[in-house]
Enzyme design. Structure first.
Site, mmCIF file in Angstrom:
data_model
loop_
_atom_site.group_PDB
_atom_site.id
_atom_site.type_symbol
_atom_site.label_atom_id
_atom_site.label_comp_id
_atom_site.label_asym_id
_atom_site.label_seq_id
_atom_site.Cartn_x
_atom_site.Cartn_y
_atom_site.Cartn_z
ATOM 1 N N GLU A 1 0.880 -1.314 -0.136
ATOM 2 C CA GLU A 1 0.099 0.138 -0.052
ATOM 3 C C GLU A 1 0.795 1.303 -0.066
ATOM 4 O OE1 GLU A 1 -3.248 0.388 -0.482
ATOM 5 O OE2 GLU A 1 -2.656 2.416 -0.480
ATOM 6 N N LYS B 1 7.976 -2.102 -2.149
ATOM 7 C CA LYS B 1 7.555 -1.183 -1.087
ATOM 8 C C LYS B 1 8.605 -0.489 -0.149
ATOM 9 C CE LYS B 1 4.898 0.702 2.166
ATOM 10 N NZ LYS B 1 4.068 1.669 2.075
ATOM 11 N N CYS C 1 6.044 5.295 9.076
ATOM 12 C CA CYS C 1 6.306 4.435 7.986
ATOM 13 C C CYS C 1 7.859 4.571 7.763
ATOM 14 C CB CYS C 1 5.630 4.973 6.586
ATOM 15 S SG CYS C 1 4.137 4.713 7.131
ATOM 16 N N ARG D 1 3.696 9.355 16.010
ATOM 17 C CA ARG D 1 4.687 8.536 16.166
ATOM 18 C C ARG D 1 5.914 8.971 15.415
ATOM 19 N NH1 ARG D 1 1.275 3.288 14.259
ATOM 20 N NH2 ARG D 1 0.562 4.768 12.756
#
Ligand code: UGA
Length: 429
Positions: free
Chosen positions: A151, A204, A260, A327
């Site tokens: 994603e 990814k 991420c 985060r």
């Protein structure tokens, strides 16, 4: 199609809601009972523009359901998306125990064909491990396929990104898996790239690492601009017009954050080390990112001299605008450093103060940007929320003790700020 989403966190929820929006029947599963209870009432556990409205409308239409039992999903849904957390372990390696547990839980319940799709960001070769784990549990290989469908959505614009992707990556090992996933994504009319499983997994990690590298590159460059008197906006404009470089993702600031980039880079670095080919460039990208936060704190110290007992108004705490997520936010380290120096902080964020409060109790959390600026020795901008760009700066100047602004996101024009009587410090210009 009937779609099961295992893990209703950020990626899982957005994926589930968007597939429901496209006309599929979706069942989102999570073992957090409180979260499921909220979702059943149409309340989103996270702030993401448009998400709660879409949860509610799909609940009403009966397109989305929530459950704490994985059984329901394996029984009813032909496609099962694994969207569980892959948090970093002590040395940055991705913790894949949740992924393995889900694979085992699915394996014990396999009665008819199921396509098991990794959606969480996972290291290369994880799909292979999932396949082996399910085989070891004596599941018939005709009863399942494993695919990878990474994603690329961004927090703050997640729904738009999901529904308007630049590309859809389908890492598959059988024509059947490819056919099912192509059909599922058909309504989006997007560019589809079909690869093997391992390449999809690598796409990814490689994409996030490359984007983070662009940011660290521009941040290191901004420091050189600061030291030499050049202007980073002019430099990036001149560079970005070369289509091989491109203008996007070249905004300097106080470093990248979020769940991420920092996590994925550390995990990717660890995998490469384990393979005996350490990707040392990524270590440097991470180091520059850490330095960038210290560079900003130094800038504040250089101009305010002693920080003890000075009052700083802070605007923005989330790692980026339009999210309540803190985060790995640069604000955590920057505010931590400033507090160590003895400053008093009055902070405002449109969405993230609640989360920040849990980690930093010694801050005064205020209800609007003007309260943050009131009697402050300086204003410090840490997130580029739109509402900060249109502040009444005349009013801000009047209520501050000293008209000094440290802009960690370059949201104002230095010339205009100086003309308005501010001492204005930004990044690389
Ligand atoms: C990122 C990727 O952009 C998504 O494609 C990916 O799907 C996602 O990670 C993920 O792996 O789940 P996200 O972390 O939501 O998305 O946010 P970004 O918009 O990419 O920003 C990340 C950080 O980089 C933020 O702290 C932002 O302030 C910073 N940034 C971004 C810059 O400092 N400069 C830039 O030019 C761009």
């Amino acid at each position: 199609m009937k779609i099961g989403i295992i893990g209703s966190g950020y990626v899982g929820l957005v994926t589930g809601v968007c597939f429901a929006h496209l006309g599929n029947e979706v069942l989102c599963v999570d073992n957090d009972l409180k979260k499921i209870a909220l979702l059943k009432k149409g309340i989103s556990p996270i702030y993401e523009p448009g998400l709660e409205e879409m949860i509610r409308s799909n609940l009403q239409k009966g397109q989305i359901h929530f459950s704490s039992h994985i059984d329901d999903a394996v029984k009813k849904c032909e496609v099962l998306f694994i969207c569980v957390n892959t948090p970093p372990k002590d040395r940055g390696e991705a913790d894949l125990s949740f992924v393995e547990n889900v694979a085992r839980e699915i394996a014990t319940r396999l009665r008819q064909y199921r396509l098991i799709v990794e959606k969480s960001t996972v290291p290369v070769q994880t799909g292979e491990r999932i396949y082996q784990t399910i085989c070891e549990m004596k599941a018939k290989t005709t009863l399942f396929d494993v695919a990878s469908n990474p994603e690329f959505l961004r927090e703050g614009s997640a729904i738009h990104d999901f529904l308007n992707p630049d590309r859809i990556i389908l890492g598959v090992s059988t024509p059947k898996a490819e056919k099912i996933l192509r059909k599922l994504y058909e309504p989006l009319m997007a560019k589809i790239v079909v690869t093997d499983l391992k390449s999809a997994e690598l796409i990814k990690h490689a994409s996030n690492s490359f984007l983070a590298t662009k940011i660290s590159f521009v941040n290191a460059l901004a420091r050189i601009c600061d030291a030499s008197g050049a202007n980073i906006d002019m430099v990036t404009e001149g560079m970005g017009l070369d289509p091989r470089i491109g203008a996007s993702f070249l905004r300097p600031g106080i470093g990248f954050g979020g769940f991420c980039f920092p996590k994925d880079l550390m995990a990717f670095l660890r995998i490469s080390e384990k393979m005996g080919i350490p990707f040392n460039l990524l270590r440097e990208v991470l180091d520059i990112n850490e330095d960038q936060k210290r560079f900003f704190v130094k800038k504040i110290e250089n101009h305010l001299w002693n920080l003890r007992d000075k009052t700083l108004g802070v605007l923005g705490l989330s790692f980026k605008p339009n999210t309540d997520d803190i985060r790995f936010a640069p604000s955590l380290d920057i505010i931590g450093e400033l507090l160590k120096e003895g400053v008093k902080i009055q902070a405002y964020d449109p969405k993230a103060s609640g989360h920040f409060k849990k980690q930093f109790k010694d801050i005064r959390y205020v209800k609007n940007p003007y309260e943050a600026a009131k009697h402050a020795d300086a204003l410090v901008i840490l997130t580029e929320w739109d509402e900060f760009k249109t502040l009444d700066m005349k009013r801000i100047k009047k209520i501050m003790k000293h008209a000094i602004v440290f802009d960690g996101r370059n949201i104002f024009d230095p010339v205009l700020m100086k003309r308005s009587g501010f001492q204005y410090f930004s990044i690389g210009r």
